[in-house]
Design a protein around this motif. Structure first.
Motif, short mmCIF file in Angstrom:
data_model
loop_
_atom_site.label_atom_id
_atom_site.label_comp_id
_atom_site.label_asym_id
_atom_site.label_seq_id
_atom_site.Cartn_x
_atom_site.Cartn_y
_atom_site.Cartn_z
N ILE A 69 -3.42 4.15 2.07
CA ILE A 69 -4.67 3.82 2.79
C ILE A 69 -4.62 4.43 4.19
CG2 ILE A 69 -5.12 1.69 1.50
CD1 ILE A 69 -4.03 0.18 4.05
N PHE A 72 0.82 -1.22 0.00
CA PHE A 72 0.00 0.00 0.00
C PHE A 72 0.86 1.27 0.00
CE2 PHE A 72 -2.98 -3.05 2.11
CZ PHE A 72 -3.97 -3.03 1.12
N LEU A 73 2.16 1.11 -0.11
CA LEU A 73 3.06 2.27 -0.06
C LEU A 73 3.22 2.88 -1.45
CD1 LEU A 73 4.96 3.86 1.87
CD2 LEU A 73 6.80 2.30 1.15
N LEU A 92 0.74 -8.49 7.02
CA LEU A 92 -0.08 -7.77 6.05
C LEU A 92 0.30 -8.13 4.61
CD1 LEU A 92 -1.96 -5.49 5.05
CD2 LEU A 92 -0.12 -3.87 5.53
S1 SF4 Z 1 -0.42 0.13 5.65
FE1 SF4 Z 1 1.12 0.63 7.21
S2 SF4 Z 1 3.03 -0.23 6.39
FE2 SF4 Z 1 1.57 -0.12 4.69
S3 SF4 Z 1 1.98 1.85 3.68
FE3 SF4 Z 1 0.34 2.18 5.18
S4 SF4 Z 1 1.38 2.87 7.06
FE4 SF4 Z 1 2.93 1.92 5.72
#
Ligand code: SF4
Length: 254
Positions: A161, A153-154, A220
């Protein structure tokens, strides 16, 4: 920790007043009466974690600390992100609701992460608590971090998100220089002392607080694999009952 759900203010809401170590946290949560699955009650826990993190941040700043986390710094987004089944269900809904083009991008990133974790032999332990014999969470975190895997998700070093990010992501704030978070062993990193409410979300669907609840997490990055092996349907109950269960499990955490 002490806690007291109180509530008369608006009808369908409850104000939680928690004492978490030296922090005092008050947070009002909407509590519609209809039964919902745990993942639908998750925003209530997210709000409570946000309020707790804000209180911890205020205490840190009052003690002379300066938070160094900034939008555009995704160094911590290469760490292992342990999430509960409840959070996994919510994130699966989120991914399913993405526009097709965006979903394809995210799914491709998950597939790439899976391939690297397979190659490193980490998939069983990161997916299944029963496969972790002899490996501590710290050991697994270090092995994961060495792979340099960015969270699916980065985007351009920012969380795509942010409002829906996992509880542990919310709880991670540092006062040390951001560059240290990218270091090989996280040496010198100074996290803000945030009570880990996220742990109370583990094993939440189970009415009995299992002694192994703290270990009921998966990575995750393995969300699609979780989707293939999750139970079909979880229990449903009013949000207030989910909150009571969540709060009752806070005191079990170190
Ligand atoms: S879900 Fe957590 S680890 Fe993934 S991009 Fe967002 S803040 Fe970073």
């Amino acid at each position: 920790m002490s806690s007291a759900p109180t509530g008369s203010p608006p009808p369908d809401s409850v104000t939680l007043r928690l004492t978490l170590r030296s922090l005092k946290v008050a947070h009002t949560i909407a509590t519609p009466a209809r039964p919902v699955a745990a993942r639908e009650a998750l925003p209530a826990f997210q709000g409570l974690v946000n309020a707790t993190v804000a209180a911890a941040e205020r205490a840190s700043v009052a003690a002379g600390g300066a938070i160094s986390c900034r939008k555009g710094c995704g160094a911590c987004c290469r760490q292992l992100v342990p999430i509960s089944a409840t959070e996994g269900e919510r994130l699966l809904d989120l991914v399913a609701a993405l526009p097709a083009e965006r979903r394809a991008v995210v799914e491709q990133r998950f597939a790439e992460a899976r391939a690297k974790l397979d190659q490193a032999g980490l998939v069983p332990a990161l997916l299944d608590p029963a496969a972790r014999a002899g490996r501590s969470d710290n050991d697994l975190s270090a092995a994961y971090f060495r792979l340099g895997l960015g969270c699916p998700f980065l985007d351009e070093e920012s969380c795509s998100i942010h409002l829906d990010r996992p509880l542990v992501c919310r709880e991670y704030l540092v006062t040390s220089p951001a560059a240290l978070c990218a270091g090989p062993a996280q040496e010198g990193v100074t996290p803000v002392a945030v009570p880990k409410l996220s742990m109370a979300a583990r094993g939440l669907e189970s009415p009995d607080p299992a002694p192994d609840a703290a270990g009921r997490w998966f990575a995750l990055a393995l969300l699609p694999a979780f989707a293939q092996r999750r139970p079909t349907a979880g229990p449903a109950m009013p949000t207030l009952d989910w909150i009571k269960r969540f709060v009752s499990r806070l005191g079990r955490r170190p």
